[in-house]
Design a protein around this motif. Sequence first.
Motif, PDB file in Angstrom:
ATOM      1  N   ALA A  93      -2.149  -1.780 -11.619  1.00 12.99           N
ATOM      2  CA  ALA A  93      -3.025  -2.147 -10.511  1.00 12.99           C
ATOM      3  C   ALA A  93      -3.578  -0.901  -9.822  1.00 12.99           C
ATOM      4  CB  ALA A  93      -2.272  -3.011  -9.502  1.00 12.99           C
ATOM      5  N   MET A  94      -2.737   0.100  -9.645  1.00 17.06           N
ATOM      6  CA  MET A  94      -3.178   1.342  -9.011  1.00 17.06           C
ATOM      7  C   MET A  94      -4.311   1.983  -9.800  1.00 17.06           C
ATOM      8  SD  MET A  94      -1.039   4.884  -8.496  1.00 17.06           S
ATOM      9  CE  MET A  94      -1.138   5.182 -10.286  1.00 17.06           C
ATOM     10  N   ASP A 140     -11.822   0.084  -5.413  1.00 14.59           N
ATOM     11  CA  ASP A 140     -11.545   0.016  -3.977  1.00 14.59           C
ATOM     12  C   ASP A 140     -12.177   1.185  -3.225  1.00 14.59           C
ATOM     13  OD1 ASP A 140     -10.159  -2.366  -4.057  1.00 14.59           O
ATOM     14  OD2 ASP A 140      -8.197  -1.435  -4.302  1.00 14.59           O
ATOM     15  N   ARG A 150       0.825  -1.205   0.000  1.00 12.28           N
ATOM     16  CA  ARG A 150       0.000   0.000   0.000  1.00 12.28           C
ATOM     17  C   ARG A 150       0.861   1.259   0.000  1.00 12.28           C
ATOM     18  NH1 ARG A 150      -4.062  -2.425   4.563  1.00 12.28           N
ATOM     19  NH2 ARG A 150      -5.230  -3.831   3.186  1.00 12.28           N
ATOM     20  N   ARG A 204       2.134   1.695  -3.355  1.00  8.21           N
ATOM     21  CA  ARG A 204       1.078   2.214  -4.230  1.00  8.21           C
ATOM     22  C   ARG A 204       1.168   3.734  -4.323  1.00  8.21           C
ATOM     23  NH1 ARG A 204      -5.266   0.668  -3.276  1.00  8.21           N
ATOM     24  NH2 ARG A 204      -6.145   1.691  -5.109  1.00  8.21           N
ATOM     25  N   TYR A 216      -6.881  -3.957  -5.510  1.00  9.51           N
ATOM     26  CA  TYR A 216      -5.483  -3.607  -5.775  1.00  9.51           C
ATOM     27  C   TYR A 216      -4.558  -4.775  -5.456  1.00  9.51           C
ATOM     28  CZ  TYR A 216      -0.921  -1.364  -5.157  1.00  9.51           C
ATOM     29  OH  TYR A 216       0.406  -1.046  -5.233  1.00  9.51           O
ATOM     30  N   SER A 252      -8.733  -7.748 -12.869  1.00 16.26           N
ATOM     31  CA  SER A 252      -9.413  -6.511 -12.484  1.00 16.26           C
ATOM     32  C   SER A 252     -10.904  -6.535 -12.774  1.00 16.26           C
ATOM     33  CB  SER A 252      -8.782  -5.321 -13.209  1.00 16.26           C
ATOM     34  OG  SER A 252      -9.113  -5.344 -14.600  1.00 16.26           O
ATOM     35  N   ALA A 300      -7.646  -0.386  -9.992  1.00 19.98           N
ATOM     36  CA  ALA A 300      -8.354  -0.655  -8.733  1.00 19.98           C
ATOM     37  C   ALA A 300      -8.798   0.595  -8.001  1.00 19.98           C
ATOM     38  CB  ALA A 300      -7.458  -1.490  -7.816  1.00 19.98           C
TER      39      ALA A 300
END
Length: 399
Positions: free
Chosen positions: A151-152, A159, A93, A96, A334, A208, A155
């Motif tokens: 991914a950032m 998220d 995280r 991220r 994520y 995703s 998501a």
Amino acid sequence: MTGANSFSVSGYGPERAGWTRVFARDSLARRLDWPILLSATALSLIGSVLVFSATRNRTEINQGDPYYFLIRHLMNTGIGFALMAGTVWLGHRALRNAVPVLYGLSVLLILLVLTPLGSTVNGAHSWIVLGGGFSLQPSEFVKITIILGTAMLLAARVDAGDRTYPDHRTVVQALGLAAVPMLVVMLMPDLGSVMVMVMIVLGVLLASGASNRWVFGILGAGAAGAVAVWQLHILDDYQIARFAAFANPSLDPAGVGYNTNQARIAIGSGGLTGSGLFHGSQTTGQFVPEQQTDFVFTVAGEELGFVGAGLIVLLLGVVLWRACRIARETTELYGTVVAAGIVAWFAFQSFENIGMTLGIMPVTGLPLPFVSYGGSSMFAVWVAIGLLQSIRVQRPMSA
């Protein structure tokens, strides 16, 4: 994340309690995925033995020291392990939030390869020589930043609770983020790394929940791009020759087909239990080129036989199985997408490396994760293990 299930090891949550709770019930040691950690460690240690066998008699490359590559491989493993621990401490995280910086640094490094600072190794202009016998292959670390960056983006809104899956605009942004470093790596040219990156993008898109039309579109675009690359003569002659030898194994057996033919001979001669460690005629006779890196699997096949080679495949399978389980069990998209990207990376690169030694895949110069000699590759795969462990330790834990 707060509440009874919150985790307070250093780097997670406001408590930042450090490593003092290692043996507590809710500790870091309890939350780590030990099968994936032990399997990756075993692969690296097996690799050190195979690298030693392949290089101990190679006086032209081992500086006259039979332990030269063994020591460096173990050093690379140790550094990789430290990078994994640092990644777990920071947490996926926190990384991220650092994606823009990491992405910029990785693009800068691969651009530096195209300058006079870059160096050519085995036909690929994809290295930066650092001096003292050390070099860096930035494309290995680009794989990580592509995973984290895509991914950032994919998501973010899911998220946050704004959507249940990424919209088309978000997918376009993610594809654009991945395309920039991929185009630079293609210019090197490093076709093998580009192939891995494409598989990573497919993996993160599937995980995703993005529309399958994007997946089929990328596959179609990839096929069209491959034809265009071939027709426009973007590939170097040695890369074209490798694909030609793959399509026709009998083509120039003393030239472009030599590596594959010798690799198949080495693996085939091992039988069930192999000829014995350090007793392989192909390995001792130095008939297989680049045996400590791209073709390290041939050492296992010849000297440890089907049993030893099968053990390597089994350990890689455990890593992939546990990574898939981590992706499935995490509660945030994520983390799921990051884990899925790593699975796609490890699965394709392992299949390609082992496949090229068996003659069922073209030779692309991709190392076998954890096993092949090479600092950049070793560091990158252990950072990936750190990301997987971070995803696992941050999920809520059942009683």
